[in-house]
Design a protein around this motif. Structure first.
Motif: not given
Ligand SMILES: Nc1ncnc2c1ncn2[C@@H]1O[C@H](COP(=O)(O)OP(=O)(O)O)[C@@H](O)[C@H]1O
Ligand SMILES: [Mg+2]
Length: 249
Positions: A94-95, A142, A145, A149-150, A154
């Motif tokens: 994840t971010c 995000y 996320a 997915e970025l 991003q």
């Protein structure tokens, strides 16, 4: 004593002289621009500073200490944090975890125990800081996320903010604006200004977006063919005949 001193750095790849006597000194905190045409050696210079490439000759002196040839994790521990031109994020994390990972000590010296003995309070603070950094570049939604997915831009922002979760003395940002949506360029510039205002250290920015780099940096170093061609204020380098000929023209 200088913060960073590069002396006569050379690095060849086969017949290509990526660095050919590159040298400069940084005496004071500031936002510095490192510009020059493709292939000028900017990324290789970052690699040589950060210890991912060992120069064939020349020296990297960090706060008076010769760190040439040190492993990258030792150089990181000595106070240098960087991003990569090709953008390296952990796509399957994840971010938020990407940033928390960047906060962990690296290399052999960093035991697992060191990471897990951090107090819950410390982990909490790190998480809050990671969330703040994400918000500053409008990525807060995000946080949970996966980085996969970025968009590319991003991911670039994520990698850039990740370097600010630790507290190094020198930040090497390799093309932080490249691929970033034009509507977010001012957000990124403000982020860098905010980070500098909070903790003024040495920020060295490789950038092709001249408007972006010239608006942020007071001191611009121009590289060409593996060495420094010119150095000065944005106005000085833009007026330099040899810079115009080699790059800006
Ligand atoms: N790992 C490598 N292997 C072979 N050649 C390389 C490698 N890294 C860089 N080079 C070459 O060295 C020169 C300088 O590259 P680089 O440091 O990436 O320049 P810049 O970042 O200024 O565009 C280029 O000619 C490039 O092709
Ligand atoms: Mg490069």
């Amino acid at each position: 004593m200088s913060i960073l001193q590069l002396q006569g750095l050379c690095k060849a790849y086969g017949g290509i002289q990526a660095l050919n006597g590159a040298e400069f000194t940084i005496e004071q905190p500031g936002i510095y621009g490192l510009i020059g045409p493709n292939g000028a050696g900017k990324t290789t210079l970052f690699d040589a500073i950060a210890g991912t490439v060992i120069p064939d000759s020349g020296r990297v002196v960090l706060g008076g200490r010769d760190v040439t040839g040190w492993a990258s994790h030792r150089i990181a521990a000595a106070g240098i944090s960087r991003t990569f031109q090709e953008c390296r994020v952990l796509l399957e994390e994840t971010c938020l975890d990407n940033i928390l990972f960047a906060a962990q000590p690296k290399g052999l010296g960093a035991s697992i125990a060191q990471v897990f003995t951090r107090s819950a309070g410390h982990r909490h603070l790190l998480r809050d800081e990671a969330m703040r950094l994400l918000s500053l570049v409008r990525l807060q939604d995000y946080a949970g996320a996966l980085a996969a997915e970025l968009s590319f831009g991003q991911r670039r922002l994520l990698e850039t903010v990740s370097t600010f979760i630790t507290a190094p003395e020198i930040f090497l940002l390799d093309e932080p604006a490249s691929g970033v949506n034009p509507s977010l360029l001012e957000v990124l510039a403000d982020f860098i200004r905010t980070m500098y205002a909070e903790r003024p250290r040495v920020f060295l920015l490789v950038e092709h977006n001249m408007e972006f780099v010239m608006s942020l940096a007071q001191d611009i170093i121009v590289m060409h063919q593996g060495r420094v061609l010119e150095r000065g204020s944005p106005a000085q380098v833009q007026a330099s005949a040899r810079v115009v000929e080699a790059y800006l023209g």
